[in-house]
Design a protein around this motif. Structure first.
Motif, short mmCIF file in Angstrom:
data_model
loop_
_atom_site.label_atom_id
_atom_site.label_comp_id
_atom_site.label_asym_id
_atom_site.label_seq_id
_atom_site.Cartn_x
_atom_site.Cartn_y
_atom_site.Cartn_z
N ILE A 115 36.76 -6.29 28.17
CA ILE A 115 36.12 -7.23 27.25
C ILE A 115 36.88 -7.32 25.94
CG2 ILE A 115 34.07 -7.54 25.80
CD1 ILE A 115 32.39 -6.75 28.23
N ASP A 116 37.28 -6.19 25.39
CA ASP A 116 38.02 -6.22 24.13
C ASP A 116 39.36 -6.92 24.28
OD1 ASP A 116 35.93 -4.93 22.91
OD2 ASP A 116 36.88 -2.94 22.90
N GLU A 117 40.04 -6.67 25.38
CA GLU A 117 41.31 -7.35 25.63
C GLU A 117 41.10 -8.85 25.81
OE1 GLU A 117 44.84 -7.50 29.02
OE2 GLU A 117 43.69 -5.63 28.78
N SER A 118 40.01 -9.23 26.47
CA SER A 118 39.70 -10.65 26.66
C SER A 118 39.51 -11.36 25.33
CB SER A 118 38.45 -10.81 27.52
OG SER A 118 38.66 -10.33 28.84
N PHE A 119 38.75 -10.73 24.44
CA PHE A 119 38.54 -11.36 23.14
C PHE A 119 39.83 -11.45 22.33
CE2 PHE A 119 33.84 -10.77 23.45
CZ PHE A 119 33.49 -12.08 23.13
N ASP A 120 40.68 -10.44 22.43
CA ASP A 120 41.98 -10.50 21.75
C ASP A 120 42.77 -11.73 22.22
OD1 ASP A 120 41.45 -8.20 20.33
OD2 ASP A 120 42.64 -6.89 21.63
N LYS A 121 42.78 -11.95 23.53
CA LYS A 121 43.54 -13.06 24.10
C LYS A 121 42.90 -14.41 23.78
CE LYS A 121 46.89 -10.82 26.10
NZ LYS A 121 48.30 -10.99 25.64
N ILE A 122 41.56 -14.45 23.74
CA ILE A 122 40.87 -15.70 23.41
C ILE A 122 41.13 -16.09 21.96
CG2 ILE A 122 38.62 -16.82 23.18
CD1 ILE A 122 37.72 -14.98 25.56
N PHE A 123 41.05 -15.11 21.06
CA PHE A 123 41.35 -15.40 19.65
C PHE A 123 42.81 -15.84 19.48
CE2 PHE A 123 37.49 -12.88 18.58
CZ PHE A 123 36.92 -13.78 17.69
N GLU A 124 43.70 -15.23 20.26
CA GLU A 124 45.11 -15.64 20.22
C GLU A 124 45.27 -17.08 20.72
OE1 GLU A 124 49.22 -14.53 22.58
OE2 GLU A 124 47.77 -12.92 22.24
N LEU A 125 44.53 -17.42 21.78
CA LEU A 125 44.56 -18.79 22.30
C LEU A 125 44.11 -19.79 21.24
CD1 LEU A 125 44.75 -20.84 24.69
CD2 LEU A 125 42.33 -20.33 25.13
#
Length: 309
Positions: free
Chosen positions: A51-61
């Protein structure tokens, strides 16, 4: 002595069993992003990491979308952009062609016009609408596959990814969940786009009430809903919402209040495609039967009629 030995063996067996059957971790987190509240839930040994990695990637997107679009709109030349934003535009252009322009990410100028109208509760003039049509059309957007670069051929064309970005963000999270072995989870982009890992019951909102219109069972698949019930204003008894028809550059007015589309998880970019299709079918209305051919992995779950006026 025998009692101590027996107790010790029991304790050792419990420890061994505990190692073989580690406790399943549950974790969930919500963040305000993409104009909505995104909630990720997961059960599994790597739930928090996923979940934390997903949010990192979504914010990067989100950052890449903002930066890349600003750059594309500022120049009339090919601009190399981030891989994810290029993929979004590539998929979008493909569906623009398939839907005869009903789905169009160059709708930005018209979206901005009607956003200001909603803010001021005042309709744009016919001249304003005619003028903005010059800056809408997917043929203005050019993609060069060789170096993943993009160009707009007309100054003033604006890109809006409101009908695709949430789905792509959900697909990013979905792939990260799978990478970390998550088999039970929920990726919820403000209820408009959802992906379920495992079997989940999903409620579809009644577009003209506060309750649930229908409950469906979603298993390892995505669902996206487009509706006229969240962002709108009313003038002289007519509802004007945020889903704009690229052909008229006006809010779609075909008697539909909401559309929900499900796509199986074995389809690459399933959430992205569900997002695009719900918007496309909302705009096409009855024409979708003539224009849009849905493969077997895609299902129209619900089309709610506009019962207001």
């Amino acid at each position: 002595m025998k009692k101590i030995l027996v107790l010790s063996l029991i304790l050792l067996a419990a420890l061994i069993n505990g190692c073989n059957n580690p406790k399943v971790e549950h974790y969930e987190r919500s963040e305000k992003i993409m104009g909505t509240v995104v909630t990720l839930k997961a059960d599994g040994l790597n739930a928090k990491v996923a979940i934390d990695e997903s949010f990192d990637k979504i914010f990067e997107l989100v950052k890449n979308i903002k930066d890349d679009i600003k750059l594309i709109e500022s120049k009339n030349e090919y601009i190399k952009i981030s891989p994810d934003v290029y993929e979004i535009l590539k998929i979008s252009q493909n569906y623009s062609e398939q839907t005869n322009g009903a789905f169009d990410v160059t709708i930005g100028a018209a979206v901005n016009l009607w956003k200001n109208a909603r803010k001021n509760n005042e309709l744009p003039t016919a001249a304003d609408i005619e003028n903005v049509k010059k800056f809408v059309g997917f043929y203005h957007l050019h993609l060069r596959e060789s170096d993943h670069s993009v160009m707009l051929d007309t100054q003033g064309v604006k890109i809006n990814l409101g009908g695709v970005a949430k789905g792509y963000g959900a697909d990013i999270a979905r792939k990260i969940f799978i990478k970390h072995g998550i088999k039970d989870g929920l990726i919820d982009f403000g209820t408009s786009t959802i992906f379920a890992l495992g079997r989940k019951r999903i409620g579809l909102k009644n577009p003209r009430g506060n309750g649930i219109d229908e409950v469906i069972e979603l298993q390892n698949g995505s669902i996206s809903t487009s509706g006229d019930y969240e962002q709108y204003f009313i003038v002289d008894g007519q509802r004007y919402h945020h889903i704009i028809d690229p052909k008229t550059c006006m809010p779609t007015n075909n008697g539909i209040a909401s559309v929900s589309v499900a796509v199986n998880g074995d389809v690459e970019y399933c959430a992205t495609i569900a997002d695009i299709l719900s918007t496309s079918i909302f705009i096409l209305g009855e024409q979708q039967n003539e224009i849009l051919i849905l493969p077997k992995n895609y299902t129209i779950i619900n089309i709610s009629k506009n019962t207001d006026f």
